[in-house]
Design a protein around this motif. Structure first.
Motif, PDB file in Angstrom:
ATOM      1  N   GLU A   1      -5.917 -22.084  32.452  1.00  0.00           N
ATOM      2  CA  GLU A   1      -6.062 -23.254  31.597  1.00  0.00           C
ATOM      3  C   GLU A   1      -6.983 -24.289  32.243  1.00  0.00           C
ATOM      4  N   VAL A   2      -7.901 -24.846  31.441  1.00  0.00           N
ATOM      5  CA  VAL A   2      -8.798 -25.892  31.928  1.00  0.00           C
ATOM      6  C   VAL A   2      -8.007 -27.183  32.101  1.00  0.00           C
ATOM      7  N   ILE A   3      -8.043 -27.761  33.306  1.00  0.00           N
ATOM      8  CA  ILE A   3      -7.289 -28.989  33.553  1.00  0.00           C
ATOM      9  C   ILE A   3      -8.186 -30.188  33.844  1.00  0.00           C
ATOM     10  N   LEU A   4      -9.489 -29.943  34.037  1.00  0.00           N
ATOM     11  CA  LEU A   4     -10.429 -31.043  34.267  1.00  0.00           C
ATOM     12  C   LEU A   4     -11.831 -30.562  33.912  1.00  0.00           C
ATOM     13  N   THR A   5     -12.592 -31.419  33.229  1.00  0.00           N
ATOM     14  CA  THR A   5     -13.963 -31.101  32.824  1.00  0.00           C
ATOM     15  C   THR A   5     -14.885 -32.208  33.304  1.00  0.00           C
ATOM     16  N   SER A   6     -16.043 -31.826  33.792  1.00  0.00           N
ATOM     17  CA  SER A   6     -17.001 -32.813  34.308  1.00  0.00           C
ATOM     18  C   SER A   6     -17.937 -33.295  33.213  1.00  0.00           C
ATOM     19  N   GLU A   7     -18.706 -34.287  33.582  1.00  0.00           N
ATOM     20  CA  GLU A   7     -19.830 -34.729  32.777  1.00  0.00           C
ATOM     21  C   GLU A   7     -20.943 -33.691  32.941  1.00  0.00           C
ATOM     22  N   GLY A   8     -22.064 -33.922  32.271  1.00  0.00           N
ATOM     23  CA  GLY A   8     -23.223 -33.062  32.460  1.00  0.00           C
ATOM     24  C   GLY A   8     -24.060 -33.555  33.629  1.00  0.00           C
ATOM     25  N   TYR A   9     -24.544 -32.623  34.436  1.00  0.00           N
ATOM     26  CA  TYR A   9     -25.384 -32.953  35.588  1.00  0.00           C
ATOM     27  C   TYR A   9     -26.773 -32.356  35.374  1.00  0.00           C
ATOM     28  N   SER A  10     -27.798 -33.049  35.843  1.00  0.00           N
ATOM     29  CA  SER A  10     -29.168 -32.580  35.659  1.00  0.00           C
ATOM     30  C   SER A  10     -29.527 -31.438  36.605  1.00  0.00           C
ATOM     31  N   SER A  11     -28.791 -31.280  37.710  1.00  0.00           N
ATOM     32  CA  SER A  11     -29.078 -30.195  38.651  1.00  0.00           C
ATOM     33  C   SER A  11     -27.775 -29.541  39.108  1.00  0.00           C
ATOM     34  N   LYS A  12     -27.902 -28.300  39.553  1.00  0.00           N
ATOM     35  CA  LYS A  12     -26.732 -27.592  40.064  1.00  0.00           C
ATOM     36  C   LYS A  12     -26.211 -28.265  41.324  1.00  0.00           C
ATOM     37  N   ALA A  13     -27.119 -28.776  42.159  1.00  0.00           N
ATOM     38  CA  ALA A  13     -26.701 -29.450  43.397  1.00  0.00           C
ATOM     39  C   ALA A  13     -25.843 -30.672  43.076  1.00  0.00           C
ATOM     40  N   ALA A  14     -26.224 -31.427  42.059  1.00  0.00           N
ATOM     41  CA  ALA A  14     -25.431 -32.602  41.662  1.00  0.00           C
ATOM     42  C   ALA A  14     -24.064 -32.167  41.140  1.00  0.00           C
ATOM     43  N   CYS A  15     -24.029 -31.065  40.415  1.00  0.00           N
ATOM     44  CA  CYS A  15     -22.765 -30.523  39.908  1.00  0.00           C
ATOM     45  C   CYS A  15     -21.868 -30.105  41.075  1.00  0.00           C
ATOM     46  N   GLU A  16     -22.454 -29.440  42.075  1.00  0.00           N
ATOM     47  CA  GLU A  16     -21.684 -29.024  43.252  1.00  0.00           C
ATOM     48  C   GLU A  16     -21.167 -30.235  44.025  1.00  0.00           C
ATOM     49  N   ASN A  17     -21.955 -31.312  44.076  1.00  0.00           N
ATOM     50  CA  ASN A  17     -21.484 -32.552  44.707  1.00  0.00           C
ATOM     51  C   ASN A  17     -20.308 -33.132  43.941  1.00  0.00           C
ATOM     52  N   GLY A  18     -20.350 -33.025  42.613  1.00  0.00           N
ATOM     53  CA  GLY A  18     -19.234 -33.485  41.778  1.00  0.00           C
ATOM     54  C   GLY A  18     -17.957 -32.729  42.102  1.00  0.00           C
ATOM     55  N   ILE A  19     -18.071 -31.426  42.294  1.00  0.00           N
ATOM     56  CA  ILE A  19     -16.907 -30.610  42.659  1.00  0.00           C
ATOM     57  C   ILE A  19     -16.333 -31.079  43.997  1.00  0.00           C
ATOM     58  N   GLU A  20     -17.194 -31.317  44.971  1.00  0.00           N
ATOM     59  CA  GLU A  20     -16.723 -31.795  46.277  1.00  0.00           C
ATOM     60  C   GLU A  20     -16.022 -33.145  46.146  1.00  0.00           C
ATOM     61  N   SER A  21     -16.544 -33.984  45.262  1.00  0.00           N
ATOM     62  CA  SER A  21     -15.927 -35.290  45.027  1.00  0.00           C
ATOM     63  C   SER A  21     -14.545 -35.141  44.401  1.00  0.00           C
ATOM     64  N   VAL A  22     -14.398 -34.201  43.479  1.00  0.00           N
ATOM     65  CA  VAL A  22     -13.080 -33.938  42.885  1.00  0.00           C
ATOM     66  C   VAL A  22     -12.113 -33.471  43.968  1.00  0.00           C
ATOM     67  N   LYS A  23     -12.550 -32.531  44.802  1.00  0.00           N
ATOM     68  CA  LYS A  23     -11.673 -32.019  45.865  1.00  0.00           C
ATOM     69  C   LYS A  23     -11.208 -33.143  46.783  1.00  0.00           C
ATOM     70  N   LYS A  24     -12.111 -34.062  47.083  1.00  0.00           N
ATOM     71  CA  LYS A  24     -11.806 -35.162  47.998  1.00  0.00           C
ATOM     72  C   LYS A  24     -10.898 -36.209  47.352  1.00  0.00           C
ATOM     73  N   ASN A  25     -11.150 -36.531  46.089  1.00  0.00           N
ATOM     74  CA  ASN A  25     -10.434 -37.624  45.431  1.00  0.00           C
ATOM     75  C   ASN A  25      -9.150 -37.207  44.711  1.00  0.00           C
ATOM     76  N   ALA A  26      -8.996 -35.924  44.417  1.00  0.00           N
ATOM     77  CA  ALA A  26      -7.850 -35.456  43.631  1.00  0.00           C
ATOM     78  C   ALA A  26      -6.481 -35.850  44.199  1.00  0.00           C
ATOM     79  N   PRO A  27      -6.269 -35.794  45.518  1.00  0.00           N
ATOM     80  CA  PRO A  27      -4.924 -36.117  46.027  1.00  0.00           C
ATOM     81  C   PRO A  27      -4.538 -37.599  45.927  1.00  0.00           C
ATOM     82  N   ASP A  28      -5.483 -38.475  45.638  1.00  0.00           N
ATOM     83  CA  ASP A  28      -5.271 -39.927  45.674  1.00  0.00           C
ATOM     84  C   ASP A  28      -4.841 -40.467  44.301  1.00  0.00           C
ATOM     85  N   ASP A  29      -3.589 -40.891  44.196  1.00  0.00           N
ATOM     86  CA  ASP A  29      -3.048 -41.418  42.926  1.00  0.00           C
ATOM     87  C   ASP A  29      -3.903 -42.528  42.325  1.00  0.00           C
TER      88      ASP A  29
END
Length: 110
Positions: free
Chosen positions: A24-52
């Motif tokens: 099941e999809v539990i989170l969806t990103s915005e659109g990114y102009s490059s794959k590198a920016a999208c990958e940075n978004g994923i890293e940001s989710v991993k980092k920020n997800a535990p913080d209420d």
């Protein structure tokens, strides 16, 4: 096992979905102009997800519930689906907190 799926939109932008172990999809990103920016978004989710404090709980105009996950700078890095109840939305947040930090990445753009 949970995973981030990177896809390319029809308009050429890159987007990721975070899927829980059940698919099941539990989170969806915005659109990114490059794959590198999208990958940075994923890293940001991993980092920020535990913080209420990074979760913004909202109600849509049709009365359904959703949340946004925000980075330290306040920018939205992912949004949830619409839930019929507040408890469903809260369970979605818990799922992102639990699944995102250790999720693998699957690139479906290659």
């Amino acid at each position: 096992m949970s995973k981030f799926i990177i896809k390319k939109r029809t308009n050429g932008e890159f987007q990721f979905n975070l899927k829980a172990g059940n698919g099941e999809v539990i989170l969806t990103s915005e659109g990114y102009s490059s794959k590198a920016a999208c990958e940075n978004g994923i890293e940001s989710v991993k980092k920020n997800a535990p913080d209420d404090s990074r979760y913004e709980k909202n109600t849509s105009t049709n009365g359904k519930f959703y949340f946004n996950l925000k980075a330290a700078n306040g920018q939205v890095i992912g949004s949830s689906e619409l839930y019929t109840s507040e408890s469903g939305r809260n369970q979605g947040i818990e799922s992102v907190k639990k699944n995102a930090p250790s999720a693998t990445v699957e690139d479906q753009t290659a």
